[in-house]
Design a protein around this motif. Structure first.
Motif, PDB file in Angstrom:
ATOM      1  N   TYR A   1      58.167  63.981  51.626  1.00  0.00           N
ATOM      2  CA  TYR A   1      57.478  64.155  50.346  1.00  0.00           C
ATOM      3  C   TYR A   1      56.089  63.512  50.363  1.00  0.00           C
ATOM      4  CZ  TYR A   1      62.136  65.532  48.960  1.00  0.00           C
ATOM      5  OH  TYR A   1      63.349  66.156  48.898  1.00  0.00           O
ATOM      6  N   GLN A   2      55.950  62.401  51.053  1.00  0.00           N
ATOM      7  CA  GLN A   2      54.635  61.775  51.173  1.00  0.00           C
ATOM      8  C   GLN A   2      53.697  62.662  51.991  1.00  0.00           C
ATOM      9  OE1 GLN A   2      56.223  58.128  52.719  1.00  0.00           O
ATOM     10  NE2 GLN A   2      55.916  57.040  50.791  1.00  0.00           N
ATOM     11  N   HIS A   3      54.223  63.317  53.008  1.00  0.00           N
ATOM     12  CA  HIS A   3      53.405  64.255  53.786  1.00  0.00           C
ATOM     13  C   HIS A   3      52.962  65.426  52.919  1.00  0.00           C
ATOM     14  CE1 HIS A   3      53.500  62.779  57.945  1.00  0.00           C
ATOM     15  NE2 HIS A   3      54.659  62.248  57.605  1.00  0.00           N
ATOM     16  N   GLN A   4      53.869  65.923  52.084  1.00  0.00           N
ATOM     17  CA  GLN A   4      53.500  67.016  51.182  1.00  0.00           C
ATOM     18  C   GLN A   4      52.374  66.581  50.238  1.00  0.00           C
ATOM     19  OE1 GLN A   4      57.261  68.123  49.328  1.00  0.00           O
ATOM     20  NE2 GLN A   4      57.206  70.057  50.452  1.00  0.00           N
ATOM     21  N   GLY A   5      52.499  65.386  49.672  1.00  0.00           N
ATOM     22  CA  GLY A   5      51.461  64.871  48.783  1.00  0.00           C
ATOM     23  C   GLY A   5      50.139  64.714  49.495  1.00  0.00           C
ATOM     24  N   PHE A   6      50.166  64.184  50.712  1.00  0.00           N
ATOM     25  CA  PHE A   6      48.943  64.016  51.498  1.00  0.00           C
ATOM     26  C   PHE A   6      48.277  65.370  51.740  1.00  0.00           C
ATOM     27  CE2 PHE A   6      46.792  63.826  55.660  1.00  0.00           C
ATOM     28  CZ  PHE A   6      45.824  62.884  55.358  1.00  0.00           C
ATOM     29  N   ALA A   7      49.084  66.367  52.076  1.00  0.00           N
ATOM     30  CA  ALA A   7      48.526  67.702  52.316  1.00  0.00           C
ATOM     31  C   ALA A   7      47.852  68.243  51.050  1.00  0.00           C
ATOM     32  CB  ALA A   7      49.620  68.661  52.791  1.00  0.00           C
ATOM     33  N   ARG A   8      48.451  67.990  49.884  1.00  0.00           N
ATOM     34  CA  ARG A   8      47.836  68.448  48.632  1.00  0.00           C
ATOM     35  C   ARG A   8      46.512  67.718  48.370  1.00  0.00           C
ATOM     36  NH1 ARG A   8      53.291  68.392  47.020  1.00  0.00           N
ATOM     37  NH2 ARG A   8      53.028  66.355  46.037  1.00  0.00           N
TER      38      ARG A   8
ATOM     39  N   GLU B   1      47.537  59.283  45.058  1.00  0.00           N
ATOM     40  CA  GLU B   1      48.412  58.559  44.135  1.00  0.00           C
ATOM     41  C   GLU B   1      48.054  57.080  44.058  1.00  0.00           C
ATOM     42  OE1 GLU B   1      52.460  59.357  45.196  1.00  0.00           O
ATOM     43  OE2 GLU B   1      52.195  61.518  44.962  1.00  0.00           O
ATOM     44  N   VAL B   2      47.475  56.542  45.115  1.00  0.00           N
ATOM     45  CA  VAL B   2      47.067  55.136  45.135  1.00  0.00           C
ATOM     46  C   VAL B   2      45.633  55.045  45.633  1.00  0.00           C
ATOM     47  CG1 VAL B   2      49.406  54.224  45.461  1.00  0.00           C
ATOM     48  CG2 VAL B   2      47.995  54.741  47.438  1.00  0.00           C
ATOM     49  N   SER B   3      44.948  53.989  45.232  1.00  0.00           N
ATOM     50  CA  SER B   3      43.557  53.802  45.636  1.00  0.00           C
ATOM     51  C   SER B   3      43.459  52.883  46.844  1.00  0.00           C
ATOM     52  CB  SER B   3      42.769  53.189  44.468  1.00  0.00           C
ATOM     53  OG  SER B   3      43.187  51.843  44.268  1.00  0.00           O
ATOM     54  N   LEU B   4      42.272  52.797  47.387  1.00  0.00           N
ATOM     55  CA  LEU B   4      42.016  51.866  48.474  1.00  0.00           C
ATOM     56  C   LEU B   4      42.258  50.434  48.008  1.00  0.00           C
ATOM     57  CD1 LEU B   4      41.110  51.568  51.381  1.00  0.00           C
ATOM     58  CD2 LEU B   4      38.748  51.570  50.581  1.00  0.00           C
ATOM     59  N   THR B   5      41.893  50.135  46.771  1.00  0.00           N
ATOM     60  CA  THR B   5      42.139  48.800  46.216  1.00  0.00           C
ATOM     61  C   THR B   5      43.630  48.523  46.117  1.00  0.00           C
ATOM     62  OG1 THR B   5      40.047  48.864  45.009  1.00  0.00           O
ATOM     63  CG2 THR B   5      41.690  47.274  44.249  1.00  0.00           C
ATOM     64  N   ASP B   6      44.416  49.518  45.696  1.00  0.00           N
ATOM     65  CA  ASP B   6      45.875  49.354  45.659  1.00  0.00           C
ATOM     66  C   ASP B   6      46.403  48.978  47.041  1.00  0.00           C
ATOM     67  OD1 ASP B   6      45.981  50.165  42.953  1.00  0.00           O
ATOM     68  OD2 ASP B   6      46.317  52.266  43.510  1.00  0.00           O
ATOM     69  N   GLY B   7      45.914  49.662  48.065  1.00  0.00           N
ATOM     70  CA  GLY B   7      46.342  49.370  49.426  1.00  0.00           C
ATOM     71  C   GLY B   7      45.940  47.973  49.859  1.00  0.00           C
ATOM     72  N   TRP B   8      44.723  47.562  49.493  1.00  0.00           N
ATOM     73  CA  TRP B   8      44.262  46.225  49.844  1.00  0.00           C
ATOM     74  C   TRP B   8      45.198  45.171  49.237  1.00  0.00           C
ATOM     75  CZ3 TRP B   8      43.030  41.616  47.775  1.00  0.00           C
ATOM     76  CH2 TRP B   8      42.314  40.724  48.574  1.00  0.00           C
ATOM     77  N   TRP B   9      45.518  45.351  47.949  1.00  0.00           N
ATOM     78  CA  TRP B   9      46.401  44.386  47.292  1.00  0.00           C
ATOM     79  C   TRP B   9      47.796  44.387  47.908  1.00  0.00           C
ATOM     80  CZ3 TRP B   9      45.056  40.263  44.950  1.00  0.00           C
ATOM     81  CH2 TRP B   9      43.865  40.197  44.241  1.00  0.00           C
ATOM     82  N   ALA B  10      48.306  45.538  48.300  1.00  0.00           N
ATOM     83  CA  ALA B  10      49.628  45.589  48.929  1.00  0.00           C
ATOM     84  C   ALA B  10      49.646  44.752  50.207  1.00  0.00           C
ATOM     85  CB  ALA B  10      50.011  47.035  49.225  1.00  0.00           C
ATOM     86  N   VAL B  11      48.596  44.880  51.012  1.00  0.00           N
ATOM     87  CA  VAL B  11      48.511  44.096  52.246  1.00  0.00           C
ATOM     88  C   VAL B  11      48.333  42.617  51.929  1.00  0.00           C
ATOM     89  CG1 VAL B  11      47.131  43.684  54.330  1.00  0.00           C
ATOM     90  CG2 VAL B  11      47.677  46.029  53.623  1.00  0.00           C
ATOM     91  N   ALA B  12      47.451  42.288  50.980  1.00  0.00           N
ATOM     92  CA  ALA B  12      47.206  40.880  50.628  1.00  0.00           C
ATOM     93  C   ALA B  12      48.480  40.215  50.116  1.00  0.00           C
ATOM     94  CB  ALA B  12      46.098  40.789  49.574  1.00  0.00           C
ATOM     95  N   ILE B  13      49.227  40.922  49.296  1.00  0.00           N
ATOM     96  CA  ILE B  13      50.468  40.351  48.749  1.00  0.00           C
ATOM     97  C   ILE B  13      51.498  40.173  49.858  1.00  0.00           C
ATOM     98  CG2 ILE B  13      52.431  40.847  47.235  1.00  0.00           C
ATOM     99  CD1 ILE B  13      50.309  42.140  45.316  1.00  0.00           C
TER     100      ILE B  13
END
Length: 90
Positions: free
Chosen positions: A37-44, A53-65
């Motif tokens: 399903y994540q691959h399908q979303g990426f393709a869209r 669905e998520v921003s670069l900032t969301d990803g940064w915070w996920a890694v920082a946490i």
């Protein structure tokens, strides 16, 4: 086949329920990779049919946490992220 153990009050006691899942989806996995399903979303997103669905900032915070959690587990101390500011501008 994937299974779920439920333990309702009535009837009492644990019960094992089998959960049918398409074998192709099971093979796709979600640990250290992406789901079907994540691959399908990426393709869209790539096709311009939807926004990410998520921003670069969301990803940064996920890694920082995650890194803070590891540091806290290693040291036994609280890791303060109040002053962490992501530098994710491009």
């Amino acid at each position: 086949m994937p299974q779920v153990i439920v333990s309702p009050r009535e009837p009492k006691g644990p019960r094992l329920l089998e959960v049918p899942v398409d074998p192709d989806l099971l093979a796709a996995g979600d640990h250290n990779g992406s789901t079907f399903y994540q691959h399908q979303g990426f393709a869209r997103v790539v096709a311009g049919a939807q926004a990410p669905e998520v921003s670069l900032t969301d990803g940064w915070w996920a890694v920082a946490i995650g890194m803070a959690a590891q540091e806290s587990a290693r040291t036994g101390q609280v890791v303060d992220l109040r002053h962490a500011v992501p530098d994710v501008t491009m």
